[in-house]
Motif scaffolding. Sequence first.
Motif, PDB file in Angstrom:
ATOM      1  N   ALA A   1       0.518  -1.518   0.003  1.00 62.89           N
ATOM      2  CA  ALA A   1      -0.209  -0.270  -0.302  1.00 62.89           C
ATOM      3  C   ALA A   1       0.517   1.288  -0.325  1.00 62.89           C
ATOM      4  O   ALA A   1       2.080   1.236   0.985  1.00 62.89           O
ATOM      5  CB  ALA A   1      -1.051  -0.158   1.244  1.00 62.89           C
ATOM      6  N   ARG A   2       0.590   2.270  -0.806  1.00 66.62           N
ATOM      7  CA  ARG A   2       1.765   3.876  -1.255  1.00 66.62           C
ATOM      8  C   ARG A   2      -0.189   4.035  -0.147  1.00 66.62           C
ATOM      9  O   ARG A   2      -0.526   5.318  -1.000  1.00 66.62           O
ATOM     10  CB  ARG A   2       1.431   3.847  -2.043  1.00 66.62           C
ATOM     11  CG  ARG A   2       3.058   3.208  -2.910  1.00 66.62           C
ATOM     12  CD  ARG A   2       3.595   3.974  -4.217  1.00 66.62           C
ATOM     13  NE  ARG A   2       2.568   3.539  -5.000  1.00 66.62           N
ATOM     14  CZ  ARG A   2       2.194   3.718  -6.077  1.00 66.62           C
ATOM     15  NH1 ARG A   2       2.726   5.479  -5.687  1.00 66.62           N
ATOM     16  NH2 ARG A   2       1.619   4.148  -7.054  1.00 66.62           N
ATOM     17  N   ALA A   3       0.745   5.590   0.958  1.00 66.42           N
ATOM     18  CA  ALA A   3       0.492   5.511   1.404  1.00 66.42           C
ATOM     19  C   ALA A   3       0.752   7.925   0.824  1.00 66.42           C
ATOM     20  O   ALA A   3       2.206   8.108   0.702  1.00 66.42           O
ATOM     21  CB  ALA A   3       0.086   6.480   2.512  1.00 66.42           C
ATOM     22  N   ARG A   4      -0.687   8.285  -0.054  1.00 67.40           N
ATOM     23  CA  ARG A   4      -0.493   9.451   0.198  1.00 67.40           C
ATOM     24  C   ARG A   4       0.791  10.249  -0.064  1.00 67.40           C
ATOM     25  O   ARG A   4       1.419  11.499   0.309  1.00 67.40           O
ATOM     26  CB  ARG A   4      -1.935   9.929  -0.628  1.00 67.40           C
ATOM     27  CG  ARG A   4      -0.981  10.783  -1.834  1.00 67.40           C
ATOM     28  CD  ARG A   4      -2.820  11.186  -3.455  1.00 67.40           C
ATOM     29  NE  ARG A   4      -3.110  11.831  -2.078  1.00 67.40           N
ATOM     30  CZ  ARG A   4      -4.838  11.738  -2.616  1.00 67.40           C
ATOM     31  NH1 ARG A   4      -4.640  11.300  -4.378  1.00 67.40           N
ATOM     32  NH2 ARG A   4      -5.457  12.218  -2.650  1.00 67.40           N
ATOM     33  N   GLU A   5      -0.801  10.766   1.749  1.00 69.95           N
ATOM     34  CA  GLU A   5       0.506  11.761   2.809  1.00 69.95           C
ATOM     35  C   GLU A   5      -0.482  10.977   4.111  1.00 69.95           C
ATOM     36  O   GLU A   5      -1.320  11.395   4.500  1.00 69.95           O
ATOM     37  CB  GLU A   5      -0.364  13.399   2.627  1.00 69.95           C
ATOM     38  CG  GLU A   5       0.490  14.088   2.999  1.00 69.95           C
ATOM     39  CD  GLU A   5      -0.494  15.434   3.072  1.00 69.95           C
ATOM     40  OE1 GLU A   5      -0.698  16.369   4.075  1.00 69.95           O
ATOM     41  OE2 GLU A   5      -1.166  15.491   2.211  1.00 69.95           O
TER      42      GLU A   5
ATOM     43  N   GLU B   1      -4.286   9.262   3.033  1.00 72.03           N
ATOM     44  CA  GLU B   1      -5.235   8.235   1.983  1.00 72.03           C
ATOM     45  C   GLU B   1      -4.188   7.000   0.582  1.00 72.03           C
ATOM     46  O   GLU B   1      -3.121   7.748   0.347  1.00 72.03           O
ATOM     47  CB  GLU B   1      -5.546   9.485   0.961  1.00 72.03           C
ATOM     48  CG  GLU B   1      -6.376  10.419   1.801  1.00 72.03           C
ATOM     49  CD  GLU B   1      -7.861  11.019   0.504  1.00 72.03           C
ATOM     50  OE1 GLU B   1      -7.394  11.335  -0.430  1.00 72.03           O
ATOM     51  OE2 GLU B   1      -8.258  11.917   1.319  1.00 72.03           O
ATOM     52  N   LEU B   2      -4.745   6.025   0.469  1.00 73.97           N
ATOM     53  CA  LEU B   2      -3.749   5.430  -0.436  1.00 73.97           C
ATOM     54  C   LEU B   2      -4.062   6.186  -2.104  1.00 73.97           C
ATOM     55  O   LEU B   2      -4.518   6.780  -2.005  1.00 73.97           O
ATOM     56  CB  LEU B   2      -5.121   4.302  -0.176  1.00 73.97           C
ATOM     57  CG  LEU B   2      -4.607   3.385   0.974  1.00 73.97           C
ATOM     58  CD1 LEU B   2      -5.929   2.270   0.548  1.00 73.97           C
ATOM     59  CD2 LEU B   2      -3.256   2.488   0.860  1.00 73.97           C
ATOM     60  N   ALA B   3      -2.286   6.240  -2.266  1.00 76.73           N
ATOM     61  CA  ALA B   3      -2.025   7.273  -3.631  1.00 76.73           C
ATOM     62  C   ALA B   3      -3.416   5.788  -4.598  1.00 76.73           C
ATOM     63  O   ALA B   3      -3.578   6.944  -5.687  1.00 76.73           O
ATOM     64  CB  ALA B   3      -1.146   6.543  -4.089  1.00 76.73           C
ATOM     65  N   THR B   4      -3.542   4.625  -4.631  1.00 73.54           N
ATOM     66  CA  THR B   4      -4.429   3.633  -5.494  1.00 73.54           C
ATOM     67  C   THR B   4      -4.473   2.849  -4.597  1.00 73.54           C
ATOM     68  O   THR B   4      -4.263   2.727  -3.065  1.00 73.54           O
ATOM     69  CB  THR B   4      -3.278   3.003  -6.346  1.00 73.54           C
ATOM     70  OG1 THR B   4      -2.666   2.122  -6.298  1.00 73.54           O
ATOM     71  CG2 THR B   4      -2.806   4.199  -6.708  1.00 73.54           C
ATOM     72  N   PRO B   5      -6.257   1.880  -4.962  1.00 71.96           N
ATOM     73  CA  PRO B   5      -6.526   1.602  -4.112  1.00 71.96           C
ATOM     74  C   PRO B   5      -6.014  -0.113  -4.808  1.00 71.96           C
ATOM     75  O   PRO B   5      -6.601  -1.499  -4.233  1.00 71.96           O
ATOM     76  CB  PRO B   5      -7.970   1.377  -4.472  1.00 71.96           C
ATOM     77  CG  PRO B   5      -8.471   1.562  -6.579  1.00 71.96           C
ATOM     78  CD  PRO B   5      -6.445   2.703  -6.208  1.00 71.96           C
TER      79      PRO B   5
END
Length: 190
Positions: free
Chosen positions: A97-101, A123-127
Motif C-alpha cells: 500500500a502506498r500512502a499519499r500523505e 489516503e491511499l495513492a491507489t486502491p
Amino acid sequence: MSRIAQNYCSVCGEKTVCCVPAGDNRERVVCEHCGTVHYSNPNNVCGAILTWQGKILLCKRAIEPRYGLWTLPAGFMENGETLAEAAARESMEEANARARELKLFGVFSLPHISQVYVMFKGELATPEVSPGIESLETALVEPEDIPWDDLAFPVVRQSLKLYLQDPASDRVHNATAIRHEDGRIEWLSN
Ligand SMILES: [Zn+2]
C-alpha cells in the motif's frame, strides 16, 4: 521491570547478571566481565490508518501473535528511520500500500508491554493493495463492516474507534492503555 532474557553478553559472550549498576536506580542486565550494561527500553511501533474513498485498509495477519486476525499495517521501527517512514514501510511490506500523505494521528502508550505505538493516517495513492509476506489477506473495509470481534490488538481497536469518531479531524490523540488484573484494557485519552 520486565525481564527480557539476555543470558549472555552480546559484546563479549560471557554470562550476564541482573543487578543495579553503580549510579543507577533499577535492575539491568549487566556483564561483569566487560562492564557492558544491556539496557532494555520500550519499542516504538509505527502504523497507519489508510483509506480509499472512506474505506479503511485492514490486513489479516499471517504471523503470530494473533495469526488470522485483522490489523492495521504496523510494525517495529527500524534504526535510521523516521516515524512516518516506518509507517509507510510497514504499509508497503504488509499490504503493498502506498500512502499519499501521512499525518500524525495518535500516540498510544502501552506501559504493560513496554511499547509505544505511533499511528498515522492518510489516503491511499491507489486502491491497488495486496498481501505482503506477513499478511494472509488485505481488504478495504467500509466502517460499518469492520470486524470488531476479529481485530488483532486492543490498540488497533482503539485507533479505529477514535478515527471513526471523526474521520476528517486533524486532532492528534494521546492515549494510554491501562491493563487491569483481569486482563481488561482500559484507555485513557486526552
Ligand atoms: Zn561482556
